[in-house]
Design an enzyme around this catalytic site. Structure first.
Site, mmCIF file in Angstrom:
data_model
loop_
_atom_site.group_PDB
_atom_site.id
_atom_site.type_symbol
_atom_site.label_atom_id
_atom_site.label_comp_id
_atom_site.label_asym_id
_atom_site.label_seq_id
_atom_site.Cartn_x
_atom_site.Cartn_y
_atom_site.Cartn_z
ATOM 1 N N ASP A 261 28.224 61.994 -4.968
ATOM 2 C CA ASP A 261 28.222 60.570 -4.581
ATOM 3 C C ASP A 261 27.196 59.866 -5.458
ATOM 4 O O ASP A 261 26.831 60.409 -6.498
ATOM 5 C CB ASP A 261 27.941 60.430 -3.076
ATOM 6 C CG ASP A 261 28.555 59.143 -2.509
ATOM 7 O OD1 ASP A 261 28.320 58.083 -3.111
ATOM 8 O OD2 ASP A 261 29.258 59.206 -1.493
ATOM 9 N N HIS A 284 28.733 59.097 -8.388
ATOM 10 C CA HIS A 284 29.371 57.777 -8.362
ATOM 11 C C HIS A 284 28.523 56.761 -9.112
ATOM 12 O O HIS A 284 28.629 55.565 -8.888
ATOM 13 C CB HIS A 284 29.592 57.307 -6.914
ATOM 14 C CG HIS A 284 30.638 58.081 -6.177
ATOM 15 N ND1 HIS A 284 30.964 57.827 -4.871
ATOM 16 C CD2 HIS A 284 31.441 59.095 -6.570
ATOM 17 C CE1 HIS A 284 31.921 58.669 -4.473
ATOM 18 N NE2 HIS A 284 32.223 59.451 -5.498
#
Ligand SMILES: *[C@@H]1O[C@H](CO)[C@@H](O)[C@H](O)[C@H]1NC(C)=O
Ligand SMILES: *[C@@H]1O[C@H](CO)[C@@H](O)[C@H](O)[C@H]1NC(C)=O
Ligand SMILES: *[C@@H]1O[C@H](CO)[C@@H](O)[C@H](O)[C@H]1NC(C)=O
Ligand SMILES: *[C@@H]1O[C@H](CO)[C@@H](O)[C@H](O)[C@H]1NC(C)=O
Ligand SMILES: *[C@@H]1O[C@H](CO)[C@@H](O)[C@H](O)[C@H]1NC(C)=O
Ligand SMILES: *[C@@H]1O[C@H](CO)[C@@H](O)[C@H](O)[C@H]1NC(C)=O
Ligand SMILES: *[C@@H]1O[C@H](CO)[C@@H](O)[C@H](O)[C@H]1NC(C)=O
Ligand SMILES: *[C@@H]1O[C@H](CO)[C@@H](O)[C@H](O)[C@H]1NC(C)=O
Ligand SMILES: *[C@@H]1O[C@H](CO)[C@@H](O)[C@H](O)[C@H]1NC(C)=O
Ligand SMILES: *[C@@H]1O[C@H](CO)[C@@H](O)[C@H](O)[C@H]1NC(C)=O
Ligand SMILES: *[C@@H]1O[C@H](CO)[C@@H](O)[C@H](O)[C@H]1NC(C)=O
Ligand SMILES: *[C@@H]1O[C@H](CO)[C@@H](O)[C@H](O)[C@H]1NC(C)=O
Length: 457
Positions: A261, A284
């Site tokens: 993430d 991310h």
């Protein structure tokens, strides 16, 4: 009994025969040939090449040592020993978790209100897999229902030592796959710390984010090595490297992150933040937001500098994500929109991307895939004075031929977003082709804007 390297070596050989490489095996593999009982020298903290927004105060040296006892059996809770040593060495001491020693934490430790203390973690520390206990007892931090295994706060606290914290995440990844509403603890909670450093540590298998930094000022993270993936079909989700919240003058630098993430994420009221010299893999990206998630809340992210980041195999490189003005739903446990505030004075400089979906993504339509609906209810949270300079490398095939996305929800919701020195190539060889919407395209230097909407990540 002192932990012997020979015993470790035997165990290592035995465990290596099994299919998976556990955090403990990795820890043992990094031990020197001769483990010794010693105190670590506190690592020097240097800010290079960029300096923090405000200078950090000097941390005085400590005058006494407290060694932490352990059952050293990988199953009995050592929390009472840990609390005891920290209590004895608070106000001027140096707490040592010796090299080669293992610790189990099965109790939520409230380590706030500390003062002038060094916590020297050379050992291996594992949190128990008792998901019922932790869901009932981990510290609830309110923001996004976040909870932490422990919370560390106070004044002038340094944590270091080359040891490892293992969140025992697998049991949580598997449980989350069957119920997204479970409360997965964050590995390291820096809550209300004013002045301090966290450096030279390995963080493994966090159930959720690795670091949550809230209500803190003047804290630096340096030389942190983060890694942890699921070994089952259930993914390790929301394993952000760092989330900052209600904090200012924070530095995150010289670290390696292998996660799934955000590598670093600036949540509401993160101001005066410096991030530099980072290796992020599988993430991310480095993200502002998401912001504007909650009606009635004012979210501010301001004066942020992100410098010299290498981003590999990620959904995004440099990212700003803001929810639109009307409620939207991304998933059952992720919905929002309608909040107010501002994103202002954000710089991303020198970022290389490799196999990243969007090198740059700025959206004010987070959670709302329908652009008509997003534009009908523009964001109440403005984006101003953003510079992205010298972002270069290769994007993935996901949005090819496009390699970036800069979409505001109205002409007035964003201003002065400047892109310069961008050189990103998509898998088919197309250079610098971005989806653009409601932004001043004359400031997007060298970018070929298209309105063909490829959608956001
Ligand atoms: C944690 O300790 C602080 C004192 O440092 C106290 O004010 C706070 O209430 C404690 N929090 C919890 C959840 O026990
Ligand atoms: C949890 O940890 C205990 C003690 O280490 C172990 O016996 C048990 O198998 C673990 N349970 C799961 C579900 O991993
Ligand atoms: C931060 O401080 C505020 C105000 O004292 C408090 O309400 C909040 O619970 C603290 N912690 C977090 C994570 O916001
Ligand atoms: C927090 O938990 C409550 C109760 O389970 C849930 O209704 C809410 O959607 C959660 N909020 C977030 C941001 O996850
Ligand atoms: C960080 O951890 C990764 C994954 O275990 C490892 O490959 C790498 O060598 C480590 N880097 C450093 C500097 O310790
Ligand atoms: C950029 O960061 C890398 C580590 O990711 C480091 O090796 C390199 O020296 C840094 N470059 C500059 C100019 O600071
Ligand atoms: C990224 O992580 C993958 C494993 O998930 C690994 O194979 C690869 O070598 C890593 N790449 C970099 C550049 O760190
Ligand atoms: C963030 O700062 C603004 C302005 O000071 C304030 O109104 C808001 O309540 C703060 N939000 C949080 C979550 O602390
Ligand atoms: C913008 O933020 C940087 C730090 O990232 C700071 O040095 C600079 O003074 C800020 N600019 C303004 C106008 O506040
Ligand atoms: C987007 O929303 C508008 C307004 O509600 C609707 O007319 C349109 O069909 C939606 N588009 C898509 C692709 O769902
Ligand atoms: C937020 O924006 C919507 C339209 O996008 C508007 O109707 C609403 O009044 C705004 N709310 C605030 C608090 O500014
Ligand atoms: C811009 O992109 C379009 C495709 O969307 C392409 O036809 C055009 O040649 C590109 N222009 C430049 C200057 O690269």
């Amino acid at each position: 009994m002192w932990f012997k390297t020979t015993a470790a070596a035997v165990l290592l050989n035995a465990l290596c025969a099994s299919a998976t490489w556990s955090a403990y095996e990795e820890y043992v593999s990094r031990l020197p040939k001769h483990v010794s009982k010693h105190q670590s020298k506190r690592p020097a903290i240097t800010f290079e090449p960029k300096k923090p927004y405000s200078a950090f105060a000097k941390s005085p040296s400590r005058s006494r040592n407290c060694y932490v006892s352990s059952h050293n059996d990988m199953k009995t809770d050592d929390s009472a020993y840990i609390l005891d040593a920290i209590k004895k060495c608070d106000n001027g001491g140096h707490v040592i978790f010796p090299q080669g020693t293992t610790y189990v934490i099965g109790t939520a430790l409230n380590l706030t209100g500390l003062k002038h203390i060094d916590i020297d973690i050379q050992g291996y520390v594992q949190f128990t897999n008792d998901t019922d206990y932790w869901q009932a007892n981990a510290f609830f931090q309110t923001f996004q229902n976040a909870t932490t295994f422990f919370q560390l706060g106070g004044e002038d606290v340094n944590v270091y030592g080359g040891g490892m914290l293992d969140g025992n995440g697998q049991v949580w990844y598997d449980l989350y796959a069957s119920n997204i509403y479970i409360l997965r603890p964050i590995l390291f909670g820096t809550i209300g710390l004013n002045g301090g450093s966290i450096s030279d540590l390995y963080f493994r298998y966090s159930p959720q984010y690795y670091n949550f930094v809230a209500n803190s000022t003047d804290v630096v993270f340096q030389d942190i090595n983060i890694s942890g993936f699921s070994q089952s079909t259930a993914l390790a989700k929301n394993t952000d490297g760092w989330d900052t919240y209600r904090s200012s003058n924070i530095v995150i630098q010289n670290s390696i992150i292998n996660n799934g993430d955000d590598c670093v994420s600036f949540k509401p009221n993160s101001t005066e933040i410096l991030v530099q010299n980072m290796h992020c893999n599988g993430s991310h990206g480095i993200s502002v937001g998401s912001l504007g998630q909650y009606v009635g809340e004012v979210d501010i992210v301001e004066n942020v500098y992100v410098y010299n980041v290498s981003m590999f195999n990620a959904s995004d490189g440099a990212r700003i994500k803001v929810w639109p003005g009307s409620p939207a739903e991304l998933s059952g446990d992720l919905q929002g929109g309608g909040g107010t505030g501002r994103v202002n004075n954000i710089t991303y400089e020198d970022m290389s991307v490799t196999n990243v979906d969007y090198a740059i993504e700025i959206t004010q339509c987070y959670g709302q895939k329908n652009l008509t609906l997003c534009n009908a209810f523009p964001s109440n949270l403005t984006i101003t004075n953003v510079v992205m300079n010298n972002v270069h490398g290769q994007t993935s095939s996901k949005f090819a031929p496009e390699s970036g996305y800069v979409v505001c929800s109205s002409e007035t919701a964003c201003s002065n977003i400047v892109l310069e020195g961008i050189a990103v190539v998509s898998t088919d060889g197309t250079e610098d082709l971005f989806t653009c919407g409601d932004v001043d395209e004359t400031l997007l230097q060298g970018i070929n804007c298209t309105t063909t909407n490829k959608g956001s990540n």
